[in-house]
Design a protein around this motif. Structure first.
Motif, PDB file in Angstrom:
ATOM      1  N   ALA A  17      -9.456  -7.699   4.777  1.00  0.00           N
ATOM      2  CA  ALA A  17      -8.350  -7.723   3.822  1.00  0.00           C
ATOM      3  C   ALA A  17      -8.019  -6.312   3.355  1.00  0.00           C
ATOM      4  CB  ALA A  17      -8.698  -8.609   2.631  1.00  0.00           C
ATOM      5  N   ARG A  21      -4.345  -4.416   3.701  1.00  0.00           N
ATOM      6  CA  ARG A  21      -3.600  -3.788   2.604  1.00  0.00           C
ATOM      7  C   ARG A  21      -3.255  -2.334   2.941  1.00  0.00           C
ATOM      8  NH1 ARG A  21      -7.499  -7.003  -0.429  1.00  0.00           N
ATOM      9  NH2 ARG A  21      -6.366  -8.631  -1.580  1.00  0.00           N
ATOM     10  N   ALA A  25       0.578  -0.837   3.526  1.00  0.00           N
ATOM     11  CA  ALA A  25       1.107   0.287   2.767  1.00  0.00           C
ATOM     12  C   ALA A  25       1.718   1.341   3.679  1.00  0.00           C
ATOM     13  CB  ALA A  25       0.000   0.906   1.912  1.00  0.00           C
ATOM     14  N   LEU A  43      -2.995 -13.514   0.548  1.00  0.00           N
ATOM     15  CA  LEU A  43      -2.859 -12.132   0.984  1.00  0.00           C
ATOM     16  C   LEU A  43      -1.463 -11.876   1.555  1.00  0.00           C
ATOM     17  CD1 LEU A  43      -4.167  -9.357   1.411  1.00  0.00           C
ATOM     18  CD2 LEU A  43      -5.086 -10.216   3.590  1.00  0.00           C
ATOM     19  N   GLU A  46       0.945 -11.584  -1.314  1.00  0.00           N
ATOM     20  CA  GLU A  46       0.755 -10.288  -1.978  1.00  0.00           C
ATOM     21  C   GLU A  46       1.409  -9.152  -1.195  1.00  0.00           C
ATOM     22  OE1 GLU A  46      -2.808  -7.022  -2.284  1.00  0.00           O
ATOM     23  OE2 GLU A  46      -3.397  -9.144  -2.340  1.00  0.00           O
ATOM     24  N   LEU A  47       1.171  -9.126   0.101  1.00  0.00           N
ATOM     25  CA  LEU A  47       1.655  -8.002   0.912  1.00  0.00           C
ATOM     26  C   LEU A  47       3.167  -8.021   1.099  1.00  0.00           C
ATOM     27  CD1 LEU A  47      -1.149  -7.844   3.644  1.00  0.00           C
ATOM     28  CD2 LEU A  47      -0.935  -6.488   1.555  1.00  0.00           C
ATOM     29  N   ARG A  50       4.808  -6.874  -2.129  1.00  0.00           N
ATOM     30  CA  ARG A  50       4.695  -5.436  -2.384  1.00  0.00           C
ATOM     31  C   ARG A  50       5.443  -4.608  -1.347  1.00  0.00           C
ATOM     32  NH1 ARG A  50      -1.358  -3.545  -3.325  1.00  0.00           N
ATOM     33  NH2 ARG A  50      -0.206  -1.619  -3.839  1.00  0.00           N
ATOM     34  N   ASP A 206     -12.426   0.670  -1.512  1.00  0.00           N
ATOM     35  CA  ASP A 206     -11.279   1.532  -1.225  1.00  0.00           C
ATOM     36  C   ASP A 206     -11.695   2.779  -0.452  1.00  0.00           C
ATOM     37  OD1 ASP A 206      -9.570  -0.217  -2.455  1.00  0.00           O
ATOM     38  OD2 ASP A 206      -9.487   0.874  -4.352  1.00  0.00           O
TER      39      ASP A 206
END
Length: 249
Positions: A17, A21, A25, A43, A46-47, A50, A206
């Protein structure tokens, strides 16, 4: 080369996941598969919210259902109009000391992390051969560099097998249009590492995902991530007595 259409297995949580993300981006289209479709749908929502300019396709897949792998890969490829990169990421961390009577745990780890990875590799290579190019990414582990006694024995063996397969493929496709990358992550915070006995060397999700994605984008043949402290630790793992290898893996 920009790999616009990326397929990731085991994408419902953790590093899968996280990579989804990170690539979203960067404006990449994604084909995401995993067993937990509810998480995949969350997911996807969400993606796409965004990053409305990307396409996200999701599908249920248990990678140990070998016959389903080619079908799901083909369906996802159809939704995106092709696949440029496949990240073989799905895996588990079950395990028990060999001979402890918990064969089921070690067997599940080998079947998921190695045998199912082989099926995904075969499927991806067939797709890339038909399309004329592609980038295959195998997510192994630093644990694959050395036998590890105790509960991690089967896990280390499964990841050693993935590294070996990747090395063979890199030699076979060293000049061709198909590229192969073998990632060896160290301790990165995720669901799989949540119960790890030692967290002293663990980086946050991250940080780990950024290192993984950077190595994938460079299309290196092999990458230990994060580089510090894991490159020197892997070198140390290879020379210390096996009974101590578990301190690092």
């Amino acid at each position: 080369m920009t790999r616009q259409r990326i397929l990731i297995t085991g994408a419902s949580s953790g590093l899968g996941a996280g990579m989804a993300r990170a690539f979203a981006a960067r404006g990449r289209d994604l084909a995401l598969c995993a067993r937990r479709t509810d998480r995949l749908e969350e997911l996807k929502t969400e993606l796409t919210r965004r990053y409305p300019g990307i396409t996200v396709a999701v599908a249920a897949l248990d990678v140990t259902d070998h016959e389903r792998v080619p079908t799901v890969f083909a369906e996802l490829s159809g939704e995106l109009g092709g696949i440029d990169r496949v990240i073989v990421n799905a895996g588990i961390g079950k395990g028990a000391p060999l001979g402890s009577g918990r064969l089921w745990a070690n067997k599940a780890t080998i079947e998921t992390n190695l045998v199912a990875a082989l099926v995904q590799i075969e499927t991806a290579l067939q797709m890339f051969t038909q399309s004329g190019s592609g980038h295959l990414v195998l997510v192994a582990s630093v644990a694959g560099n050395r036998g590890v006694p105790g509960v991690k024995a089967a896990y280390a063996a499964s990841k050693a097998g993935v590294i070996s397969l990747g090395q063979s493929l890199r030699a076979e496709y060293r000049t061709g249009p198909i590229r192969v990358t073998v990632l060896q992550p160290g301790y990165i915070a995720s669901e799989m590492t949540a119960k790890a006995e030692s967290t002293m060397l663990m980086v946050d999700t991250d940080t780990g995902v950024r290192a993984m994605v950077a190595a994938i984008e460079r299309e290196r043949g092999s990458a230990i991530v994060p580089a510090w402290p894991w490159i020197p630790l892997v070198l140390l793992m290879r020379v210390v007595p096996t009974r101590w290898a578990g301190l690092f893996a």
